[in-house]
Design an enzyme around this catalytic site. Structure first.
Site, PDB file in Angstrom:
ATOM      1  CB  SER A 112      30.302 -10.037  13.966  1.00 42.09           C
ATOM      2  OG  SER A 112      31.414  -9.249  13.905  1.00 42.09           O
ATOM      3  CG  HIS A 113      28.769  -6.048  15.260  1.00 45.59           C
ATOM      4  ND1 HIS A 113      29.055  -6.940  14.211  1.00 45.59           N
ATOM      5  CD2 HIS A 113      27.801  -5.359  15.291  1.00 45.59           C
ATOM      6  CE1 HIS A 113      28.246  -6.534  13.450  1.00 45.59           C
ATOM      7  NE2 HIS A 113      27.181  -5.545  13.880  1.00 45.59           N
ATOM      8  CG  ASP A 275      34.130  -7.859  16.461  1.00 50.41           C
ATOM      9  OD1 ASP A 275      35.163  -8.316  16.320  1.00 50.41           O
ATOM     10  OD2 ASP A 275      33.274  -8.074  15.554  1.00 50.41           O
ATOM     11  CG  ASP A 277      33.818 -11.598  14.283  1.00 49.25           C
ATOM     12  OD1 ASP A 277      33.783 -10.847  14.790  1.00 49.25           O
ATOM     13  OD2 ASP A 277      33.932 -11.994  12.922  1.00 49.25           O
ATOM     14  CG  ASP A 279      35.866  -9.190  12.510  1.00 48.93           C
ATOM     15  OD1 ASP A 279      35.200  -8.821  13.094  1.00 48.93           O
ATOM     16  OD2 ASP A 279      35.148  -9.625  11.211  1.00 48.93           O
ATOM     17  NE  ARG A 280      32.096  -4.871  13.245  1.00 56.44           N
ATOM     18  CZ  ARG A 280      31.114  -4.289  13.030  1.00 56.44           C
ATOM     19  NH1 ARG A 280      30.964  -3.369  13.839  1.00 56.44           N
ATOM     20  NH2 ARG A 280      30.347  -4.574  12.038  1.00 56.44           N
ATOM     21  CE  LYS A 374      35.143  -6.379  10.253  1.00 54.95           C
ATOM     22  NZ  LYS A 374      34.111  -6.919   9.455  1.00 54.95           N
TER      23      LYS A 374
HETATM   24  C1  VG1 Z   1      28.463  -4.022   9.217  1.00 54.25           C
HETATM   25  C2  VG1 Z   1      29.623  -3.010   8.970  1.00 54.25           C
HETATM   26  C3  VG1 Z   1      30.688  -3.637   7.856  1.00 54.25           C
HETATM   27  C4  VG1 Z   1      31.137  -4.909   8.143  1.00 54.25           C
HETATM   28  C5  VG1 Z   1      30.002  -5.761   8.558  1.00 54.25           C
HETATM   29  C6  VG1 Z   1      30.664  -6.960   9.192  1.00 54.25           C
HETATM   30  O1  VG1 Z   1      27.559  -4.260   8.024  1.00 54.25           O
HETATM   31  O2  VG1 Z   1      28.890  -1.946   8.455  1.00 54.25           O
HETATM   32  O3  VG1 Z   1      31.414  -2.468   7.700  1.00 54.25           O
HETATM   33  O4  VG1 Z   1      31.994  -5.447   7.218  1.00 54.25           O
HETATM   34  O5  VG1 Z   1      29.169  -5.196   9.541  1.00 54.25           O
HETATM   35  O6  VG1 Z   1      31.460  -6.926  10.319  1.00 54.25           O
HETATM   36  P1  VG1 Z   1      26.161  -3.516   7.936  1.00 54.25           P
HETATM   37  O7  VG1 Z   1      25.751  -4.356   6.464  1.00 54.25           O
HETATM   38  O8  VG1 Z   1      25.434  -4.140   9.142  1.00 54.25           O
HETATM   39  O9  VG1 Z   1      26.475  -2.292   7.671  1.00 54.25           O
HETATM   40  V1  VG1 Z   1      31.552  -7.912  11.453  1.00 54.25           V
HETATM   41  O10 VG1 Z   1      32.545  -7.568  12.858  1.00 54.25           O
HETATM   42  O11 VG1 Z   1      29.895  -8.468  11.553  1.00 54.25           O
HETATM   43  O12 VG1 Z   1      31.983  -9.388  10.468  1.00 54.25           O
HETATM   44 CO    CO Z   2      33.061  -9.056  13.537  1.00 51.97          CO
END
Ligand code: VG1
Ligand code: CO
Length: 541
Positions: A112-113, A275, A277, A279-280, A374
């Site tokens: 992801s990010h 981001d 992948d 989804d954000r 998302k």
């Molecule tokens: C974070 C965010 C959460 C989100 C998750 C995955 O998790 O706070 O809201 O669903 O990332 O997003 P954490 O446990 O680090 O707070 V992504 O865009 O990484 O799939």
């Molecule tokens: Co993501």
């Protein structure tokens, strides 16, 4: 011919908030990815003749793991694999492809990010047949399996990931598909593309920062080709294995260039980013940043302006740390508001049961029942649809929203890469202090309640405990403390700060000033400096 390789378990293959995330070097160890993927195949529900979807965000190590996952799927009895060209599928596009083609599940290769490259992060996430992240019962079963695994299987084969078409590995069919086409078609069904095109011709402008991550090809196709925004509207549109050396995290720190543009005289009407992948989403109007929590509320309040939601919403769901802005919209619409633990996997049952239409998280995640993830571009397109139909600038939509519902000032403070034992000690001390907090005052703030958030899924009854510490104040303000479940280095402490101002209150103030007493209270309550040695957060979003 099926080849079987003996193996032994690795420690720590426990999926976090969103799949298994580790450094690339960890994933590069012999058998590491294989053990995890085999564990998924060993426990996943997948009837005979099942289809598996595979795709990722294009980061370093994607192609290696995809090639092996295809060989393993062939040995594990899948009838068909659908894989995005070049190994690319954004997370929401993968969710859609799983649903559209009736797959039993999918492997999404992404962190992801988190940054990418040989020294950075990699991840694997398994999604189930509804297109959503595997629920906790499934991730627990996968983890349990990783602890006893003693073999993995594959059928040797080679697939040209860059050529669209069909080939065969063992008895299994492999289809390399266009990663964008199905998703773009879905977006055309949901939104009023004609209205947006007309507005674009009339001068509606935007800037979209794909952050050299997966949304580049999607944004070029949808925003520039189908909606008619001029070439150059999409910035950093070419996916790179290391995201150009940046964090593909669409927040005010990592998307600073976009933010500065949006605060300048040359700002277009809308600035957005997504981001790693896809989804954000980050939403910035000309001169005004919209917090993800506010964006969720504003989208929900205006969703009826888009064709897909013209009939109204069934409910709104938000993660617990997300601000209560959406709650007021749900109340006004007379629909239920669901408060879930952090992570999209908790929205799946609500969406499947028709209890919620729109969901969101404070971490820049918003989406609806069109998929089970998302969806960054979806949020951007819904904003565009609203801007096109109303003809109002983002700042006006925001100020009218606050004047009607009040404003939830909100910020999240992240303390990154804290030694795990120190972070755990902080949380343990905080938990131990909870029962004594009610009645205590911190400056003008008096604690009204304090607890550990626990959740019982209203659809399947499954329970999740210890999902974050909540400290509520008599005035309606709130602080939430929790540890991240997506990091790969030490621990990350997240402190979520929220203050509500009613419609007749102070609606046009600067957020840091409005949250100053809460920030001081957070320090007094949790002893962040004493436990971690940190006197300021690394990232404020
Ligand atoms: C974070 C965010 C959460 C989100 C998750 C995955 O998790 O706070 O809201 O669903 O990332 O997003 P954490 O446990 O680090 O707070 V992504 O865009 O990484 O799939
Ligand atoms: Co993501």
């Amino acid at each position: 011919m099926i080849q079987t390789f003996p193996t032994t378990p690795f420690d720590g293959q426990k999926p976090g908030t969103s799949g298994l995330r580790k450094k690339v070097r960890v994933f590069q160890q012999p058998d590491y990815a294989e053990n995890f993927i085999q564990s998924v195949f060993d426990v996943a529900e997948r009837p005979a003749g099942s289809t598996l979807v595979i795709g990722g965000d294009g980061r370093f190590h994607n192609r290696t793991v995809i090639a092996r996952a295809i060989e393993m799927a062939a040995a594990n009895g899948y009838a068909r694999v659908l894989v995005g060209q070049g190994g690319i599928l954004s997370t929401p596009a993968a969710s859609h492809v799983i649903r559209k083609y009736g797959a039993s599940g999918g492997l999404i290769l992404s962190a992801s990010h988190n940054p990418g490259g040989p020294d950075e992060d990699f991840g694997i996430k398994y999604n189930i047949a509804n297109g959503g992240p595997a629920p906790e019962a499934v991730t627990e079963a996968i983890y349990a399996r990783t602890q006893t695994i003693d073999r993995w299987m594959m059928v040797e084969g080679e697939v040209d990931l860059d050529r669209i078409g069909t080939s065969q590995v063992g008895d299994m069919v492999v289809e390399v598909i266009d990663p964008v086409a199905d998703y773009a078609e879905l977006m055309e069904e949901l939104f009023d593309f004609d209205a947006i095109r007309t507005a674009v011709r009339g001068g509606l402008s935007m800037a979209f920062d794909a952050m050299h991550a997966v949304t580049g090809p999607y944004a070029h196709e949808i925003l520039e080709r189908r909606l008619g925004f001029p070439a150059g509207t999409v910035h950093n549109g070419q996916p790179l294995e290391d995201f150009g050396g940046h964090h593909p995290d669409p927040n005010l720190v990592h998307a600073r260039v976009l933010y500065d543009l949006m605060m300048s005289d040359d700002a277009p009407a809308l600035g957005a980013a997504s981001d790693g992948d896809g989804d954000r989403n980050l939403i910035i109007g000309k001169g005004v940043f919209i917090t993800p929590s506010d964006s969720l509320a504003m989208l929900a309040a205006n969703a009826h302006l888009a064709p897909a939601y013209a009939g109204g919403l069934k409910g709104i769901a938000r993660s617990m740390p997300t601000s209560a802005a959406a709650d007021r919209v749900a109340e006004a619409l007379g629909i239920p508001l669901w408060e879930t633990p952090t992570g999209w996997k908790f929205f799946g049952t609500l969406l499947d049961a028709g209890k919620a239409t729109i969901c969101g998280e404070e971490s820049a995640g918003t989406g609806s029942d069109h998929v089970r993830e998302k969806d960054g571009l979806w949020a951007v397109l819904l904003w565009l649809n609203i801007l096109a139909v109303t003809g109002k600038p983002v700042a006006q939509i925001a100020s009218e929203h606050w004047a009607r519902f009040g404003r939830n000032y909100y910020a999240r403070h992240d303390y990154e890469a804290i030694a795990t034992d120190k972070a755990n000690a902080l949380m343990a001390a905080l938990e131990a202090s909870l029962s004594g907090l009610p009645g205590q005052s911190f400056g003008a703030l008096t604690v009204s309640a304090a607890d550990q958030f626990a959740y019982t899924d209203p659809v399947d009854g499954s329970e999740s405990h210890k999902q974050g510490v909540r400290v509520m104040f008599a005035c309606g303000s709130r602080i939430v403390f929790r540890l991240s479940g997506t990091g790969t280095e030490g621990a990350t402490l997240r402190v979520y700060l929220e203050r509500y101002e009613a419609p007749d209150g102070r609606l046009a103030e600067e957020t840091p000033a409005m949250l100053a007493d809460l920030i001081a209270a957070a320090e007094a309550i949790a002893g962040i400096a004493a436990h971690t040695g940190r006197t300021a957060p690394d990232v404020v979003t």
